[in-house]
Design a protein around this motif. Sequence first.
Motif, PDB file in Angstrom:
ATOM      1  N   HIS A 162     -18.753 -34.600 -17.589  1.00 31.09           N
ATOM      2  CA  HIS A 162     -19.446 -34.382 -18.827  1.00 31.09           C
ATOM      3  C   HIS A 162     -19.843 -35.381 -19.577  1.00 31.09           C
ATOM      4  O   HIS A 162     -20.331 -35.718 -20.586  1.00 31.09           O
ATOM      5  N   GLN A 163     -19.835 -36.699 -18.832  1.00 35.75           N
ATOM      6  CA  GLN A 163     -20.390 -37.992 -19.319  1.00 35.75           C
ATOM      7  C   GLN A 163     -21.768 -37.839 -19.840  1.00 35.75           C
ATOM      8  O   GLN A 163     -22.065 -38.258 -20.990  1.00 35.75           O
ATOM      9  N   VAL A 164     -22.836 -37.656 -18.826  1.00 41.24           N
ATOM     10  CA  VAL A 164     -24.061 -37.388 -19.326  1.00 41.24           C
ATOM     11  C   VAL A 164     -24.369 -36.354 -20.497  1.00 41.24           C
ATOM     12  O   VAL A 164     -25.013 -36.640 -21.472  1.00 41.24           O
ATOM     13  N   ARG A 165     -23.783 -35.404 -20.590  1.00 40.48           N
ATOM     14  CA  ARG A 165     -23.740 -34.274 -21.533  1.00 40.48           C
ATOM     15  C   ARG A 165     -23.126 -34.758 -22.951  1.00 40.48           C
ATOM     16  O   ARG A 165     -23.872 -34.402 -23.919  1.00 40.48           O
ATOM     17  N   ASN A 166     -21.885 -35.558 -22.767  1.00 41.88           N
ATOM     18  CA  ASN A 166     -21.477 -36.209 -24.038  1.00 41.88           C
ATOM     19  C   ASN A 166     -22.451 -37.149 -24.513  1.00 41.88           C
ATOM     20  O   ASN A 166     -22.459 -37.557 -25.711  1.00 41.88           O
ATOM     21  N   LEU A 167     -23.042 -38.091 -23.782  1.00 39.71           N
ATOM     22  CA  LEU A 167     -23.892 -39.078 -24.163  1.00 39.71           C
ATOM     23  C   LEU A 167     -25.205 -38.491 -24.875  1.00 39.71           C
ATOM     24  O   LEU A 167     -25.586 -38.920 -26.028  1.00 39.71           O
ATOM     25  N   VAL A 168     -25.667 -37.414 -24.176  1.00 39.67           N
ATOM     26  CA  VAL A 168     -26.899 -36.532 -24.998  1.00 39.67           C
ATOM     27  C   VAL A 168     -26.385 -36.153 -26.204  1.00 39.67           C
ATOM     28  O   VAL A 168     -27.060 -36.296 -27.319  1.00 39.67           O
ATOM     29  N   GLY A 169     -25.299 -35.544 -26.238  1.00 36.77           N
ATOM     30  CA  GLY A 169     -24.936 -35.043 -27.572  1.00 36.77           C
ATOM     31  C   GLY A 169     -24.604 -35.962 -28.610  1.00 36.77           C
ATOM     32  O   GLY A 169     -24.802 -35.909 -29.889  1.00 36.77           O
ATOM     33  N   THR A 170     -24.227 -37.324 -28.220  1.00 38.56           N
ATOM     34  CA  THR A 170     -24.053 -38.242 -29.352  1.00 38.56           C
ATOM     35  C   THR A 170     -25.272 -38.897 -29.710  1.00 38.56           C
ATOM     36  O   THR A 170     -25.519 -38.924 -30.927  1.00 38.56           O
ATOM     37  N   LEU A 171     -26.127 -38.934 -28.696  1.00 39.57           N
ATOM     38  CA  LEU A 171     -27.450 -39.744 -29.130  1.00 39.57           C
ATOM     39  C   LEU A 171     -28.489 -38.720 -29.867  1.00 39.57           C
ATOM     40  O   LEU A 171     -29.268 -38.976 -30.484  1.00 39.57           O
ATOM     41  N   HIS A 172     -28.007 -37.538 -29.678  1.00 39.76           N
ATOM     42  CA  HIS A 172     -28.711 -36.245 -30.544  1.00 39.76           C
ATOM     43  C   HIS A 172     -28.680 -36.529 -32.060  1.00 39.76           C
ATOM     44  O   HIS A 172     -29.354 -36.491 -32.917  1.00 39.76           O
ATOM     45  N   GLU A 173     -27.462 -37.026 -32.404  1.00 41.20           N
ATOM     46  CA  GLU A 173     -27.052 -37.359 -33.847  1.00 41.20           C
ATOM     47  C   GLU A 173     -27.812 -38.392 -34.503  1.00 41.20           C
ATOM     48  O   GLU A 173     -28.420 -38.563 -35.457  1.00 41.20           O
ATOM     49  N   VAL A 174     -28.062 -39.165 -33.496  1.00 41.07           N
ATOM     50  CA  VAL A 174     -29.094 -40.566 -33.711  1.00 41.07           C
ATOM     51  C   VAL A 174     -30.481 -40.210 -34.002  1.00 41.07           C
ATOM     52  O   VAL A 174     -31.214 -40.507 -34.752  1.00 41.07           O
ATOM     53  N   GLY A 190     -29.821 -27.875 -19.986  1.00 45.62           N
ATOM     54  CA  GLY A 190     -30.773 -28.969 -19.775  1.00 45.62           C
ATOM     55  C   GLY A 190     -30.585 -30.027 -18.830  1.00 45.62           C
ATOM     56  O   GLY A 190     -31.513 -30.868 -18.856  1.00 45.62           O
ATOM     57  N   LEU A 191     -29.417 -30.047 -18.147  1.00 45.63           N
ATOM     58  CA  LEU A 191     -28.984 -31.087 -17.281  1.00 45.63           C
ATOM     59  C   LEU A 191     -29.491 -30.758 -15.736  1.00 45.63           C
ATOM     60  O   LEU A 191     -29.368 -29.745 -15.271  1.00 45.63           O
ATOM     61  N   THR A 192     -30.131 -31.580 -15.185  1.00 48.37           N
ATOM     62  CA  THR A 192     -30.448 -31.389 -13.714  1.00 48.37           C
ATOM     63  C   THR A 192     -30.012 -32.594 -12.960  1.00 48.37           C
ATOM     64  O   THR A 192     -30.158 -33.804 -13.367  1.00 48.37           O
ATOM     65  N   PHE A 193     -29.401 -32.470 -11.725  1.00 45.16           N
ATOM     66  CA  PHE A 193     -29.053 -33.553 -10.760  1.00 45.16           C
ATOM     67  C   PHE A 193     -30.313 -33.805 -10.053  1.00 45.16           C
ATOM     68  O   PHE A 193     -30.672 -32.739  -9.307  1.00 45.16           O
ATOM     69  N   LEU A 194     -30.795 -34.929 -10.365  1.00 45.37           N
ATOM     70  CA  LEU A 194     -32.359 -35.343  -9.648  1.00 45.37           C
ATOM     71  C   LEU A 194     -31.939 -35.628  -8.112  1.00 45.37           C
ATOM     72  O   LEU A 194     -32.963 -35.133  -7.461  1.00 45.37           O
ATOM     73  N   ARG A 195     -31.239 -36.584  -8.041  1.00 43.10           N
ATOM     74  CA  ARG A 195     -31.186 -37.217  -6.528  1.00 43.10           C
ATOM     75  C   ARG A 195     -30.064 -38.041  -6.188  1.00 43.10           C
ATOM     76  O   ARG A 195     -29.582 -38.446  -7.496  1.00 43.10           O
ATOM     77  N   VAL A 196     -29.884 -38.380  -5.015  1.00 43.19           N
ATOM     78  CA  VAL A 196     -28.762 -39.334  -4.834  1.00 43.19           C
ATOM     79  C   VAL A 196     -29.406 -40.198  -3.872  1.00 43.19           C
ATOM     80  O   VAL A 196     -30.005 -40.099  -2.824  1.00 43.19           O
ATOM     81  N   ASP A 197     -29.026 -41.692  -4.001  1.00 46.39           N
ATOM     82  CA  ASP A 197     -29.306 -42.802  -3.194  1.00 46.39           C
ATOM     83  C   ASP A 197     -28.519 -43.199  -1.984  1.00 46.39           C
ATOM     84  O   ASP A 197     -27.084 -43.272  -2.576  1.00 46.39           O
ATOM     85  N   PHE A 198     -28.844 -43.523  -0.972  1.00 45.76           N
ATOM     86  CA  PHE A 198     -27.915 -43.927   0.052  1.00 45.76           C
ATOM     87  C   PHE A 198     -28.713 -45.001   0.548  1.00 45.76           C
ATOM     88  O   PHE A 198     -29.769 -45.491   0.597  1.00 45.76           O
TER      89      PHE A 198
END
Length: 253
Positions: A196-208, A238-246
């Motif tokens: 949930h790191q990304v979703r929690n970051l978004v929820g906090t930035l939403h307040e800003v 709203g969340l999408t896993f775009l890609r992974v790099d190797f």
Amino acid sequence: MPSYALLVEYDGTGLVGWQRQPNGLSVQQVIEEAASHLNAGVAPLATASGRTDAGVHAEGQVVQLAVSAELPPVRLRAALDFHTRPHRIAIRGAAFAAEGWSPRFSAVQRHYRYRVLNRAAKPALEEGRVWHVPLPLDAGAMHAAAQLLLGRHDFSAYRAASCQAESPLRTLERLDVVRVGEEVQILASARSFLHHQVRNLVGTLHEVGLRRRPVEWPRAVLDGRDRRAGGQTAPPQGLTFLRVDFPEPPEWS
């Protein structure tokens, strides 16, 4: 038994996420059952580069599995893509997996995008793919706040209570907030993320963005290491896993 890497796209609506669950249908289950048609009726284990939650989408999930039928990657891709019907899961590419390669442990960077539809009218065409926020958001303030979170930190304040990671330390390489027409998009990159790191970051930035909190507040939340002090967990759609790099990416067929 040949091992393959797969490039997978899916709409997470109505699914319980990547991982098999006691109740509900998962992306993993659909792919494993599709692969059973190429594996003497036995569903092989499919492992992924990231375990997405229920309702989260993917454009470039990477999966590994081994099947008894040794097929050229282009034929394997077509066969699996056929057998995943009627689910909204597409096998975009396939390749032979190198010995010792792992979609999880060989990855050096993972990239996510979070989409916020920022207009008064509710979504029609994008229902289930965006978080609808009708009040105006200040994307510039959100971006400024996000830059204060970059680097290696203890992200305890932005992890789920159910997170099973041994350490809360993560290195956030990118957290950009941009306005694209009626959307505010948040782009995040790191080698790995907490639950949930990304979703929690978004929820906090939403307040800003709503100007309820100052630009410095998300960093203060980070330093406080208390999840209860931050914003809400943004909804999954709203969340999408775009890609992974190797280091040596598979050559997709």
